[in-house]
Design an enzyme around this catalytic site. Sequence first.
Site: not given
Length: 409
Positions: A94, A97-98, A122, A346
């Site tokens: 969580g 940066g998905k 999500d 990231n």
Amino acid sequence: MASRCVASTFSPPVHSFAPRTSMATVGLLSCPLNTLKTQSIARSFSILSLSASRKPLTKSLLVRSVATPAEGVAVFDDMVSGTDRKYYMLGGKGGVGKTSCAASLAVKFANNGHPTLVVSTDPAHSLSDSFAQDLTGGTLVPVEGPDAPLFALEINPEKAREEFRSATKKNGGTGVKDFMDGMGLGMLAEQLGELKLGELLDTPPPGLDEAIAISKVIQFLESQEYSMFTRIVFDTAPTGHTLRLLSLPDFLDASIGKILKLRQKIASATSAIKSVFGQEEARPDAADKLERLRERMIKVRELFRDTDSTEFVIVTIPTVMAVSESSRLHASLKKENVPVKSLIVNQILPPSVSDCKFCAMKRKDQMRALDMIRGDPELSSLTLIQAPLVDVEIRGVPALRFLGDIIWK
Ligand SMILES: Nc1ncnc2c1ncn2[C@@H]1O[C@H](COP(=O)(O)OP(=O)(O)OP(=O)(O)O)[C@@H](O)[C@H]1O
């Protein structure tokens, strides 16, 4: 005097990102004496293969490594080539940066001529926030800005489950008992307890929501209307959900399969009883819905494992906790035969000639995490994509285009 971090003074208002050429004005975290230009950082952050060197990363080595352009590791070229439909699933811990990575990939596909659909499964959607556009509503919404059509879909997993569940709630009953009664199997309901169908319908196992959401997308895509999309990008729920989602189709397959087999076996007996007592035919709705759900789950399972059309991209940040979780995620994905080629790290501090104390510490910490990735048996085989920490929030299509041009090369 202790040095102090400052953000770049330019902080563009949300909707004021100018087109690509002026995107270099978006800043990267920097120290007072550090006057790095964003464009050179964008160039220097690139994709490098982890298998290239086994030496521990020192600061100077990192600067040297990332300063080398991504020659020879053309990740995006491979992703963008061909007009057959391809699916990309971005997942990870969580907050790493998905959504930003998924949205930036979708924008890049669209700008490279692919009609693209970006989907969030999500339950805590953030596509609308990421694109700075209202994409809610559970239907396909056009995203304004990219060159080729880009649509977004935020699936409401609870709503999708409710649709399915309502089939078992007709006649005022609840859950499995009603479902079983409806099929003339009420007396067997208790004996079937271990099949966990009751749990499935009343308190669904974690992962079911997302599986139903993905199956809904598959349904959408099977229709002629949506055949135009050649790239589908999924912004998935955090790791735990993904892992449960992967094992779910087997669980459902077993549970529903058993129930349906049993139903078939005694169908003739119950129909004989019904004909004697003049009862109505058993409701087929629930059984049909379950059967359809089972079929769709099998499709979801196949989709996740199809090496020709699907790729799962793991997103992480350079912290020990996130790297450990990514390693476990990759192990599970491998076990389930889900194709994974790349790992995005990231929010890496950009190269700097002089660090403040805080940045120096942070950078050391990040180096350790990057080292950990190098030595990790699960992660070292993946192509590493490094993405810098930028000092403004990535929101809106121009900002996503900027990020996408750094990440996806
Ligand atoms: N490279 C980056 N530089 C600066 N900020 C970033 C970067 N990547 C992501 N962020 C910011 O971090 C926050 C979380 O990002 P994002 O929503 O993409 O993460 P997520 O993994 O999808 O989160 P969740 O698990 O909650 O869905 C956002 O505010 C986003 O703008």
